[in-house]
Motif scaffolding. Structure first.
Motif, PDB file in Angstrom:
ATOM      1  N   ILE A 207       0.876  -1.170   0.000  1.00 59.76           N
ATOM      2  CA  ILE A 207       0.000   0.000   0.000  1.00 59.76           C
ATOM      3  C   ILE A 207       0.915   1.222   0.000  1.00 59.76           C
ATOM      4  CG2 ILE A 207      -0.304  -0.201   2.519  1.00 59.76           C
ATOM      5  CD1 ILE A 207      -3.076   1.097   2.154  1.00 59.76           C
ATOM      6  N   HIS A 208       0.645   2.162  -0.919  1.00 61.50           N
ATOM      7  CA  HIS A 208       1.570   3.276  -1.159  1.00 61.50           C
ATOM      8  C   HIS A 208       0.908   4.624  -1.002  1.00 61.50           C
ATOM      9  CE1 HIS A 208       4.240   0.491  -3.249  1.00 61.50           C
ATOM     10  NE2 HIS A 208       3.223   0.116  -3.955  1.00 61.50           N
ATOM     11  N   PHE A 209       1.742   5.602  -0.667  1.00 61.34           N
ATOM     12  CA  PHE A 209       1.359   7.011  -0.836  1.00 61.34           C
ATOM     13  C   PHE A 209       1.837   7.424  -2.228  1.00 61.34           C
ATOM     14  CE2 PHE A 209       2.785  11.522  -0.411  1.00 61.34           C
ATOM     15  CZ  PHE A 209       1.513  12.078  -0.378  1.00 61.34           C
ATOM     16  N   TYR A 210       0.942   7.959  -3.024  1.00 63.91           N
ATOM     17  CA  TYR A 210       1.305   8.472  -4.350  1.00 63.91           C
ATOM     18  C   TYR A 210       1.350   9.988  -4.276  1.00 63.91           C
ATOM     19  CZ  TYR A 210       0.663   4.027  -6.833  1.00 63.91           C
ATOM     20  OH  TYR A 210       0.782   2.743  -7.286  1.00 63.91           O
ATOM     21  N   PRO A 211       2.549  10.592  -4.255  1.00 65.24           N
ATOM     22  CA  PRO A 211       2.644  12.054  -4.248  1.00 65.24           C
ATOM     23  C   PRO A 211       2.078  12.604  -5.556  1.00 65.24           C
ATOM     24  CG  PRO A 211       4.782  11.030  -3.822  1.00 65.24           C
ATOM     25  CD  PRO A 211       3.870   9.953  -4.287  1.00 65.24           C
TER      26      PRO A 211
ATOM     27  N   GLN B 170       1.887   7.286 -14.857  1.00 67.50           N
ATOM     28  CA  GLN B 170       2.127   6.254 -13.840  1.00 67.50           C
ATOM     29  C   GLN B 170       1.377   4.948 -14.147  1.00 67.50           C
ATOM     30  OE1 GLN B 170       4.416   6.790 -11.477  1.00 67.50           O
ATOM     31  NE2 GLN B 170       4.175   4.676 -10.775  1.00 67.50           N
ATOM     32  N   LEU B 171       0.352   5.051 -14.980  1.00 74.56           N
ATOM     33  CA  LEU B 171      -0.441   3.855 -15.295  1.00 74.56           C
ATOM     34  C   LEU B 171       0.396   2.801 -16.028  1.00 74.56           C
ATOM     35  CD1 LEU B 171      -3.773   5.540 -16.476  1.00 74.56           C
ATOM     36  CD2 LEU B 171      -3.307   4.478 -14.266  1.00 74.56           C
ATOM     37  N   THR B 172       1.422   3.256 -16.709  1.00 77.79           N
ATOM     38  CA  THR B 172       2.257   2.289 -17.435  1.00 77.79           C
ATOM     39  C   THR B 172       3.681   2.226 -16.860  1.00 77.79           C
ATOM     40  OG1 THR B 172       2.716   4.066 -19.012  1.00 77.79           O
ATOM     41  CG2 THR B 172       1.017   2.471 -19.631  1.00 77.79           C
ATOM     42  N   ALA B 173       3.876   2.901 -15.730  1.00 76.06           N
ATOM     43  CA  ALA B 173       5.218   2.893 -15.130  1.00 76.06           C
ATOM     44  C   ALA B 173       5.501   1.520 -14.521  1.00 76.06           C
ATOM     45  CB  ALA B 173       5.310   3.974 -14.056  1.00 76.06           C
ATOM     46  N   PRO B 174       6.790   1.128 -14.506  1.00 75.81           N
ATOM     47  CA  PRO B 174       7.101  -0.205 -13.979  1.00 75.81           C
ATOM     48  C   PRO B 174       6.877  -0.362 -12.476  1.00 75.81           C
ATOM     49  CG  PRO B 174       9.100   0.970 -14.623  1.00 75.81           C
ATOM     50  CD  PRO B 174       7.948   1.820 -15.046  1.00 75.81           C
ATOM     51  N   GLU B 175       7.118   0.690 -11.716  1.00 78.17           N
ATOM     52  CA  GLU B 175       7.014   0.577 -10.250  1.00 78.17           C
ATOM     53  C   GLU B 175       6.347   1.801  -9.648  1.00 78.17           C
ATOM     54  OE1 GLU B 175       7.718  -1.624  -7.898  1.00 78.17           O
ATOM     55  OE2 GLU B 175       8.401  -3.127  -9.297  1.00 78.17           O
ATOM     56  N   PRO B 176       5.462   1.688  -8.682  1.00 78.45           N
ATOM     57  CA  PRO B 176       4.604   0.532  -8.513  1.00 78.45           C
ATOM     58  C   PRO B 176       3.659   0.459  -9.707  1.00 78.45           C
ATOM     59  CG  PRO B 176       4.218   2.193  -6.797  1.00 78.45           C
ATOM     60  CD  PRO B 176       5.158   2.774  -7.784  1.00 78.45           C
ATOM     61  N   ASP B 177       3.274  -0.705 -10.081  1.00 73.74           N
ATOM     62  CA  ASP B 177       2.641  -0.856 -11.388  1.00 73.74           C
ATOM     63  C   ASP B 177       1.139  -1.114 -11.351  1.00 73.74           C
ATOM     64  OD1 ASP B 177       2.602  -3.304 -10.339  1.00 73.74           O
ATOM     65  OD2 ASP B 177       3.665  -4.299 -11.964  1.00 73.74           O
ATOM     66  N   THR B 178       0.505  -0.765 -10.253  1.00 75.69           N
ATOM     67  CA  THR B 178      -0.915  -1.128 -10.192  1.00 75.69           C
ATOM     68  C   THR B 178      -1.856   0.061 -10.039  1.00 75.69           C
ATOM     69  OG1 THR B 178      -0.773  -1.445  -7.830  1.00 75.69           O
ATOM     70  CG2 THR B 178      -0.455  -3.400  -9.211  1.00 75.69           C
ATOM     71  N   LEU B 179      -1.349   1.260 -10.235  1.00 75.49           N
ATOM     72  CA  LEU B 179      -2.260   2.403 -10.185  1.00 75.49           C
ATOM     73  C   LEU B 179      -3.293   2.239 -11.304  1.00 75.49           C
ATOM     74  CD1 LEU B 179      -2.803   5.133  -8.772  1.00 75.49           C
ATOM     75  CD2 LEU B 179      -1.550   6.208 -10.638  1.00 75.49           C
TER      76      LEU B 179
ATOM     77  N   CYS C 267      -3.741   1.012  -2.675  1.00 69.93           N
ATOM     78  CA  CYS C 267      -3.294  -0.331  -2.296  1.00 69.93           C
ATOM     79  C   CYS C 267      -3.160  -1.200  -3.546  1.00 69.93           C
ATOM     80  CB  CYS C 267      -4.282  -0.955  -1.307  1.00 69.93           C
ATOM     81  SG  CYS C 267      -3.769  -2.588  -0.742  1.00 69.93           S
ATOM     82  N   ASP C 268      -1.965  -1.753  -3.723  1.00 72.44           N
ATOM     83  CA  ASP C 268      -1.706  -2.583  -4.892  1.00 72.44           C
ATOM     84  C   ASP C 268      -2.505  -3.880  -4.876  1.00 72.44           C
ATOM     85  OD1 ASP C 268       0.161  -0.813  -5.695  1.00 72.44           O
ATOM     86  OD2 ASP C 268       1.909  -2.076  -5.277  1.00 72.44           O
TER      87      ASP C 268
ATOM     88  N   SER D 244      -7.791  -0.599  -3.678  1.00 74.39           N
ATOM     89  CA  SER D 244      -8.482   0.397  -2.836  1.00 74.39           C
ATOM     90  C   SER D 244      -7.708   1.714  -2.845  1.00 74.39           C
ATOM     91  CB  SER D 244      -8.598  -0.091  -1.395  1.00 74.39           C
ATOM     92  OG  SER D 244      -9.447  -1.213  -1.335  1.00 74.39           O
ATOM     93  N   THR D 245      -8.450   2.818  -2.864  1.00 73.40           N
ATOM     94  CA  THR D 245      -7.835   4.148  -2.903  1.00 73.40           C
ATOM     95  C   THR D 245      -8.416   4.994  -1.777  1.00 73.40           C
ATOM     96  OG1 THR D 245      -7.879   3.926  -5.306  1.00 73.40           O
ATOM     97  CG2 THR D 245      -7.339   6.093  -4.437  1.00 73.40           C
ATOM     98  N   TYR D 246      -7.541   5.745  -1.114  1.00 75.99           N
ATOM     99  CA  TYR D 246      -7.951   6.564   0.031  1.00 75.99           C
ATOM    100  C   TYR D 246      -7.488   8.008  -0.190  1.00 75.99           C
ATOM    101  CZ  TYR D 246      -8.092   1.894   2.244  1.00 75.99           C
ATOM    102  OH  TYR D 246      -8.328   0.572   2.543  1.00 75.99           O
ATOM    103  N   ASP D 247      -8.273   8.946   0.315  1.00 73.18           N
ATOM    104  CA  ASP D 247      -7.972  10.373   0.162  1.00 73.18           C
ATOM    105  C   ASP D 247      -7.314  10.904   1.440  1.00 73.18           C
ATOM    106  OD1 ASP D 247      -7.937  13.104  -0.043  1.00 73.18           O
ATOM    107  OD2 ASP D 247     -10.038  13.311  -0.649  1.00 73.18           O
ATOM    108  N   PRO D 248      -5.990  11.124   1.417  1.00 73.09           N
ATOM    109  CA  PRO D 248      -5.316  11.557   2.653  1.00 73.09           C
ATOM    110  C   PRO D 248      -5.659  12.980   3.072  1.00 73.09           C
ATOM    111  CG  PRO D 248      -3.765  11.547   0.814  1.00 73.09           C
ATOM    112  CD  PRO D 248      -5.061  10.998   0.286  1.00 73.09           C
ATOM    113  N   TYR D 249      -6.240  13.765   2.162  1.00 67.18           N
ATOM    114  CA  TYR D 249      -6.605  15.152   2.486  1.00 67.18           C
ATOM    115  C   TYR D 249      -7.955  15.226   3.220  1.00 67.18           C
ATOM    116  CZ  TYR D 249      -2.928  16.269  -0.832  1.00 67.18           C
ATOM    117  OH  TYR D 249      -1.715  16.350  -1.480  1.00 67.18           O
TER     118      TYR D 249
END
Ligand code: FES
Length: 322
Positions: free
Chosen positions: A194-198, A206-215, A234-235, A239-244
């Protein structure tokens, strides 16, 4: 301790022992032959006997707690969800009063200065709280240009129940620092899954980026419509969460927000303290943070013991190049 209210607005308090007891009992219900029909027929006495035989025991305190919990949640509701993770779980944890007050430390063992936390850092900063096996994100949120953003108080809705609670907003010199559980509330995946995406990485590229590759495109679209410059994603299952906004779910399959860690900032020292948790906080966890195929097995995991009056912030694996 956690206090929560049922839909009737009753107040109730969860101590660490009660939390432990709930987890023990939930595991037993799923694995040790709990019979929902018998429970409906015999009511509390069946539940008490079952708990007596299949947990580390119930003394008078635990018995009263269990009784209050069943009354608070409602026998019909409890019967309807047994066996399941949500049994006896408060629908809406709303405030915390006596979890440990823990100062956040840097890797040298000194108190971490709030002003030293990078805005929109791609490096995941984690600390355990309130138990030694419960990781949490520490985030200094910014806008897409990297300026800290004041995170206001907001109302968080729990999709699973429709219950609401108030997220208090950010702390620190810019009111931009927040902390959330880093255990996905879908099935319990933990970092690095599970990642924070800045903001920099919340782009179609990022949809086709190698890492992390599940956005996913769905996550991107949901962030855009929520006007969230960054997300927690979360890969494992997306699941997606809004940190704001209090880690409000933006996309499923989660039906619960990430619990908030309540923070206090001392403006005279610039130190940060964890004070408690807010939200609906129960989840299975498996080996290495990945839930097993049989989630009942995950419930045997140990969440550890209280972190006490200090907890170290660690820089976890960095999924991004910078
Ligand atoms: S565990 Fe995170 S989306 Fe399933």
């Amino acid at each position: 301790m956690l206090s929560f209210h049922s839909k009737k607005g009753d107040k109730k308090v969860l101590s660490p022992d009660e939390f432990h007891f709930i987890r023990e009992l939930t595991f037993a219900i799923r694995n040790k032959g709990f019979d929902p029909k018998e429970f409906v027929k015999k009511g509390d006495s069946y539940l008490f006997n079952f708990a007596e035989k299949n947990t580390s025991g119930i003394d008078e305190k635990r018995r009263n707690f269990l009784k209050a919990m069943v009354i608070g949640v409602g026998v019909v509701t409890v019967a309807g969800i047994i066996p399941g993770l949500r049994v006896l779980v408060p629908p809406n944890v709303s405030a915390v009063s006596s979890f440990p007050k823990s100062v956040l430390l840097n890797s040298s063992g000194s108190p971490l200065k709030a002003s030293s936390i990078s805005v929109n850092s791609p490096i995941i900063m984690l600390f355990n709280y309130p138990l030694s096996g419960e990781p949490n994100f520490l985030l200094n949120l910014g806008d897409s240009s990297g300026k800290p953003v004041e995170v206001p108080s907001s109302t968080v809705t729990v999709p699973q129940t429709g219950d609401k609670y108030t997220f208090p907003g950010g702390v620190g010199p810019n009111k931009s620092i927040v902390a959330y559980s880093a255990i996905c509330q879908h099935l319990g995946c933990k970092p690095p899954f599970i990642h924070f995406y800045p903001p920099k990485y919340l782009t179609p590229a990022q949809l086709t980026a190698p890492e992390p590759d599940t956005l996913t495109a769905e996550a991107l679209a949901s962030a855009k419509s929520a006007k969230a410059p960054a997300i927690i994603h979360c890969d494992c299952h997306g699941s997606t969460y809004d940190p704001y906004h209090g880690a409000q779910p933006l996309t499923g399959p989660t039906v619960r927000p990430l619990p908030t860690v309540l923070l206090e900032w001392d403006s005279s020292t610039d130190y940060l303290y964890a004070l408690g948790s807010l939200g609906v906080g129960i989840y299975p966890e498996g080996a290495n943070g990945v839930p097993s195929k049989n989630p009942t097995v995950d419930l045997s995991s140990n969440f550890g013991s209280s972190v006490g009056d200090k907890t170290e912030v660690k820089e976890a694996e960095n999924p991004f190049s910078s």
